[in-house]
Design a protein around this motif. Structure first.
Motif, PDB file in Angstrom:
ATOM      1  N   ILE A 130       0.828  -1.213   0.000  1.00 54.59           N
ATOM      2  CA  ILE A 130       0.000   0.000   0.000  1.00 54.59           C
ATOM      3  C   ILE A 130       0.866   1.269   0.000  1.00 54.59           C
ATOM      4  O   ILE A 130       0.584   2.224  -0.699  1.00 54.59           O
ATOM      5  N   VAL A 131       1.929   1.266   0.808  1.00 57.55           N
ATOM      6  CA  VAL A 131       2.760   2.474   0.890  1.00 57.55           C
ATOM      7  C   VAL A 131       3.899   2.477  -0.144  1.00 57.55           C
ATOM      8  O   VAL A 131       4.749   3.361  -0.129  1.00 57.55           O
ATOM      9  N   GLY A 132       3.907   1.471  -1.040  1.00 60.84           N
ATOM     10  CA  GLY A 132       4.867   1.477  -2.140  1.00 60.84           C
ATOM     11  C   GLY A 132       6.306   1.224  -1.719  1.00 60.84           C
ATOM     12  O   GLY A 132       7.224   1.843  -2.249  1.00 60.84           O
ATOM     13  N   LEU A 133       6.514   0.316  -0.763  1.00 61.85           N
ATOM     14  CA  LEU A 133       7.882  -0.001  -0.347  1.00 61.85           C
ATOM     15  C   LEU A 133       8.307  -1.415  -0.767  1.00 61.85           C
ATOM     16  O   LEU A 133       9.260  -1.977  -0.212  1.00 61.85           O
ATOM     17  N   GLU A 169       1.496  15.716  10.894  1.00 62.72           N
ATOM     18  CA  GLU A 169       2.081  16.057   9.582  1.00 62.72           C
ATOM     19  C   GLU A 169       2.652  14.824   8.874  1.00 62.72           C
ATOM     20  O   GLU A 169       3.815  14.819   8.469  1.00 62.72           O
ATOM     21  N   PRO A 170       1.826  13.790   8.716  1.00 57.84           N
ATOM     22  CA  PRO A 170       2.373  12.540   8.190  1.00 57.84           C
ATOM     23  C   PRO A 170       2.865  12.645   6.748  1.00 57.84           C
ATOM     24  O   PRO A 170       3.724  11.885   6.346  1.00 57.84           O
ATOM     25  N   THR A 181      -1.600  10.204  -3.124  1.00 57.19           N
ATOM     26  CA  THR A 181      -1.891   8.768  -3.049  1.00 57.19           C
ATOM     27  C   THR A 181      -2.074   8.358  -1.589  1.00 57.19           C
ATOM     28  O   THR A 181      -3.002   7.612  -1.258  1.00 57.19           O
ATOM     29  N   MET A 182      -1.198   8.848  -0.710  1.00 58.08           N
ATOM     30  CA  MET A 182      -1.306   8.507   0.706  1.00 58.08           C
ATOM     31  C   MET A 182      -2.576   9.101   1.320  1.00 58.08           C
ATOM     32  O   MET A 182      -3.213   8.475   2.160  1.00 58.08           O
ATOM     33  N   GLN A 183      -2.921  10.308   0.899  1.00 57.12           N
ATOM     34  CA  GLN A 183      -4.171  10.911   1.396  1.00 57.12           C
ATOM     35  C   GLN A 183      -5.361  10.030   1.026  1.00 57.12           C
ATOM     36  O   GLN A 183      -6.245   9.785   1.850  1.00 57.12           O
ATOM     37  N   LYS A 184      -5.356   9.538  -0.200  1.00 55.81           N
ATOM     38  CA  LYS A 184      -6.456   8.689  -0.647  1.00 55.81           C
ATOM     39  C   LYS A 184      -6.476   7.390   0.167  1.00 55.81           C
ATOM     40  O   LYS A 184      -7.541   6.927   0.598  1.00 55.81           O
ATOM     41  N   THR A 185      -5.279   6.822   0.399  1.00 53.05           N
ATOM     42  CA  THR A 185      -5.181   5.579   1.178  1.00 53.05           C
ATOM     43  C   THR A 185      -5.747   5.781   2.578  1.00 53.05           C
ATOM     44  O   THR A 185      -6.518   4.958   3.076  1.00 53.05           O
ATOM     45  N   VAL A 186      -5.366   6.895   3.199  1.00 53.01           N
ATOM     46  CA  VAL A 186      -5.842   7.156   4.559  1.00 53.01           C
ATOM     47  C   VAL A 186      -7.353   7.380   4.570  1.00 53.01           C
ATOM     48  O   VAL A 186      -8.066   6.866   5.431  1.00 53.01           O
ATOM     49  N   LEU A 187      -7.847   8.118   3.583  1.00 52.03           N
ATOM     50  CA  LEU A 187      -9.300   8.347   3.523  1.00 52.03           C
ATOM     51  C   LEU A 187     -10.057   7.037   3.306  1.00 52.03           C
ATOM     52  O   LEU A 187     -11.079   6.798   3.953  1.00 52.03           O
ATOM     53  N   THR A 205      -5.028  22.876   1.872  1.00 47.81           N
ATOM     54  CA  THR A 205      -5.730  22.070   0.862  1.00 47.81           C
ATOM     55  C   THR A 205      -5.930  20.655   1.403  1.00 47.81           C
ATOM     56  O   THR A 205      -7.014  20.068   1.288  1.00 47.81           O
ATOM     57  N   GLU A 206      -4.877  20.122   2.024  1.00 44.66           N
ATOM     58  CA  GLU A 206      -4.956  18.791   2.621  1.00 44.66           C
ATOM     59  C   GLU A 206      -6.000  18.769   3.746  1.00 44.66           C
ATOM     60  O   GLU A 206      -6.800  17.834   3.849  1.00 44.66           O
ATOM     61  N   ALA A 207      -5.985  19.808   4.562  1.00 41.14           N
ATOM     62  CA  ALA A 207      -6.935  19.881   5.679  1.00 41.14           C
ATOM     63  C   ALA A 207      -8.374  19.812   5.156  1.00 41.14           C
ATOM     64  O   ALA A 207      -9.206  19.069   5.684  1.00 41.14           O
ATOM     65  N   ILE A 208      -8.644  20.562   4.091  1.00 40.07           N
ATOM     66  CA  ILE A 208     -10.005  20.595   3.540  1.00 40.07           C
ATOM     67  C   ILE A 208     -10.341  19.260   2.871  1.00 40.07           C
ATOM     68  O   ILE A 208     -11.444  18.734   3.037  1.00 40.07           O
ATOM     69  N   ALA A 209      -9.366  18.703   2.148  1.00 39.52           N
ATOM     70  CA  ALA A 209      -9.624  17.458   1.410  1.00 39.52           C
ATOM     71  C   ALA A 209     -10.003  16.315   2.341  1.00 39.52           C
ATOM     72  O   ALA A 209     -10.841  15.488   2.011  1.00 39.52           O
TER      73      ALA A 209
END
Ligand SMILES: Nc1ncnc2c1ncn2[C@@H]1O[C@H](COP(=O)(O)OP(=O)(O)OP(=O)(O)O)[C@@H](O)[C@H]1O
Ligand SMILES: [Mg+2]
Length: 268
Positions: A130-133, A169-170, A181-187, A205-209
């Protein structure tokens, strides 16, 4: 002061928190002043505020790592008090174990929770993907870039699916594309798991998203200046959030709340 929650149940209740540190010079410094926050069950709650206003201190207190000078903390699921192990905390620094590899770091919280080895490996591998490692399972933290370390630390917390998620602040250190991509994963995870989240960011922008509500803090000693509702429909498209009707107005509102502080700071 407690806010009216209607029928929504609280998950994290921070009551009148005040925190004071002793500076290296031996003086007292007020960092947080009368901060009251009630995060609801399944709510995505974000805190923004000027650097040094006490945001990380607030999460350290919420996680139970730091005892506040004054005030109360409760983390609940229904009527049950949550244990520390049920709270996930992604700290501002990655805090990986340097002597463990990526996969060992990610399996660590599962080991603490006595999850059998085959399941530990399976769940760790899933999060590595998921985190691309993938391909970096056996690297040590010092052999990773800053952004990769951050993604490893996100995986290490997400892997045990905590009841309450604290994130400092991840995504700050990530490039724009990985960040989205990480924002979408967390959501997606949040929507699936229905956890309560307290999230810290500098990125409006991140806060609102991401958020249901955004609290804007003042400069130090940090207080909550105002909490703004983010009524944008869900599921949200993090890639095109700035085109959403209402986005610009929300951004302007948050910015003006922050700006009033920056101006005061500059004026001394
Ligand atoms: N252990 C400590 N001892 C003394 N002072 C501390 C300690 N930890 C933090 N501080 C001070 O408390 C204040 C708030 O720090 P904190 O890390 O909470 O800020 P922040 O809002 O998270 O800032 P940033 O956005 O830059 O991460 C700072 O002035 C910092 O110097
Ligand atoms: Mg911080």
């Amino acid at each position: 002061m407690m806010q009216d929650l209607g029928t929504e149940r609280p998950a994290v209740i921070l009551g009148d928190l005040t925190h004071r540190f002793v500076t290296p010079g031996g003086e007292m410094m007020d960092v947080l002043q009368d901060v009251s926050v009630t995060v609801r069950e399944k709510e995505f709650f974000t805190v923004v505020g000027p650097s040094g206003c006490g945001k990380s201190t607030l999460l350290n207190i919420a996680s139970g790592l730091l005892q506040p000078t004054d005030g109360t903390i409760r983390c609940l699921k229904g009527d049950r008090e949550l244990q520390k192990l049920e709270i996930g905390y992604i700290t501002q620094d990655s805090n990986l174990f340097p002597w463990f590899t990526v996969i060992e770091n990610i399996m660590m919280p599962l080991e603490i929770r006595r999850i059998p080895k085959p399941e530990r490996v399976e769940r760790a591998r899933e999060w590595i993907k998921i985190v691309g490692l993938e391909g970096f399972e056996n690297h040590y933290p010092r052999q990773l870039s800053g952004g990769m370390q951050k993604r490893c630390s996100i995986a290490r917390t997400m892997v045990y699916e905590p009841e309450v998620l604290l994130m400092d602040e991840p995504f700050g250190a990530l490039d724009a594309i990985t960040k989205q991509t990480m924002q979408k994963t967390v959501l997606d995870l949040w929507q699936r798991r229905q956890t309560s989240v307290i999230f810290i960011t500098h990125d409006l922008t991140e806060a609102i998203a991401l958020s249901d509500r955004v609290a804007v803090m003042t400069g130090r000693p940090g207080r909550i200046r105002r909490t703004v509702d983010i009524p944008l429909a869900r599921p949200r498209d993090v890639y095109n959030i700035t085109d959403q009707t209402g986005f610009q107005e929300l951004r302007q509102e948050l910015w003006s709340l922050l700006e009033s502080d920056i101006e005061t700071d500059l004026k001394g």
